[in-house]
Motif scaffolding. Structure first.
Motif: not given
Length: 366
Positions: A52-77
């Motif tokens: 009954l445990r949810q199985r992961s469909a797999g890993l997906v990579g997310m490559v972003i340039p940095e976290l200092e600009n708040p817009v990139f954490p917004m995209f990541a989230q």
């Protein structure tokens, strides 16, 4: 100790027989009832049976340039939530100066057999960079989606904000307020989004019969770049500025105040992104909003469709920006329109500006 059916049934509000059917993954139980039983199991601290445990469909990579600009954490989230809903586990890869490069991250992700990679403002946006790295990923049939930046040599789905329209919206707003000396700043011109914003800026000025050829200052992304550009443009008599990011706009506001100019009474500033907390800056920033959530969801959908083997159009999907008017823009004043009589503050005014700045810096601010 195994789960007690009576406790789970009592908590879920169902019969013990129903609990037994859920735990043994038997048919004949409604989805809401099944969810209530599993929630009761979690709340009471019992471990779900392996089936009954949810199985992961797999890993997906997310490559972003940095976290200092708040817009990139917004995209990541936003992308992370959309991936999790589809059963994928996101692997966030952020770059820092002198740290792991985009290509090195890709190698690490390939070693972990990711199902696909989502690139946000990556090297695909740099016209001076080779795009063979992305072509190689497509050749090995790894699904990829690229956000903000377009290269017609890469057969992949691209998700972008309409940066030309963003530049036009910012200029049209400032012209409507009576500004005729409107400066522009953004990052280096080799980046696709920068070129497009600059095109939109120039198109809008031309439509209004204005000339901005000598009012463009391209610098480094960030507060410091905006500050340096604004300092030079104020010397040329601009009364308003279009900035390529909210961070650059904050730097422009700081430069204006250091010259004794009031924002927006003497000097208007428009940013770009509408990242979190920008509405609470001093003054609240007028900006062109990038539809981050819609773009992230579209990128995830395209990537998951390609992973599932469904056909995905290898083209660029453009999303409309939205002008958000706040407190950093106002009607051009006659005094502000005079060429660089950028008011040099009197000693008393300078002390007042420094004092108010010190007071603001003593409290949390963006």
């Amino acid at each position: 100790m195994g789960p007690r059916l009576a406790d789970i049934a009592r908590h879920a509000g169902v019969s013990e027989a129903t609990v037994s059917r859920v735990l043994n993954d038997k048919p004949g139980v409604g989805s809401d009832t099944r969810k209530a039983v599993l929630t009761a199991l979690d709340v009471l601290g019992y471990e779900r049976p392996a089936r009954l445990r949810q199985r992961s469909a797999g890993l997906v990579g997310m490559v972003i340039p940095e976290l200092e600009n708040p817009v990139f954490p917004m995209f990541a989230q936003a992308a992370e939530g959309a991936l999790a809903q589809r059963g994928y586990t996101p692997v966030l890869c952020t770059q820092t100066p002198g740290g792991i490069t985009e290509d090195e991250y890709v190698e690490l992700l390939l070693e972990r057999n990711v199902s696909g990679i989502l690139f946000v403002s990556g090297r695909h946006a740099d016209t001076s960079s080779s795009h063979e790295r992305y072509q190689a990923l497509v050749t090995r049939r790894l699904p990829i989606v690229l956000v903000n930046g377009y290269a017609d040599t890469v057969p992949a789905a691209f998700i972008s904000c309409d940066d030309r329209e963003a530049g036009r919206q910012a200029v049209n707003h400032l012209v409507a307020l009576g500004h005729t000396r409107i400066g522009f700043t953004s990052g280096p011109e080799r980046y696709v989004p920068v070129r497009r914003k600059l095109d939109g800026y120039r198109q809008a000025l031309a439509q209004h019969g204005l000339d901005g050829d000598d009012l463009v200052e391209l610098s480094l992304f960030g507060v410091e770049g905006g500050h340096a550009s604004a300092t030079r443009l104020i010397e040329r008599g601009v009364t308003a500025m279009v900035c390529g990011s909210d961070m650059m706009a904050l730097g422009a506001i700081r430069a204006a105040r250091q010259r004794g100019l009031r924002v927006p009474e003497d000097f208007s500033v428009v940013g770009y992104d509408d990242s979190q907390l920008i509405a609470f800056t001093d003054p609240p920033l007028t900006t062109v909003r990038q539809p981050v959530n819609a773009m992230a969801l579209a990128a995830v959908r395209a990537l998951c469709d390609e992973i599932a083997g469904h056909p995905v159009s290898h083209t660029e999907y453009l999303f409309d920006p939205e002008l958000i008017v706040r407190g950093s823009t106002a009607v051009a004043s006659p005094r502000a329109s005079a060429p660089v009589q950028a008011r040099v503050a009197s000693p008393a005014e300078a002390r007042a500006v420094d004092g108010s700045r010190t007071a603001r810096e003593a409290s949390p601010r963006v």
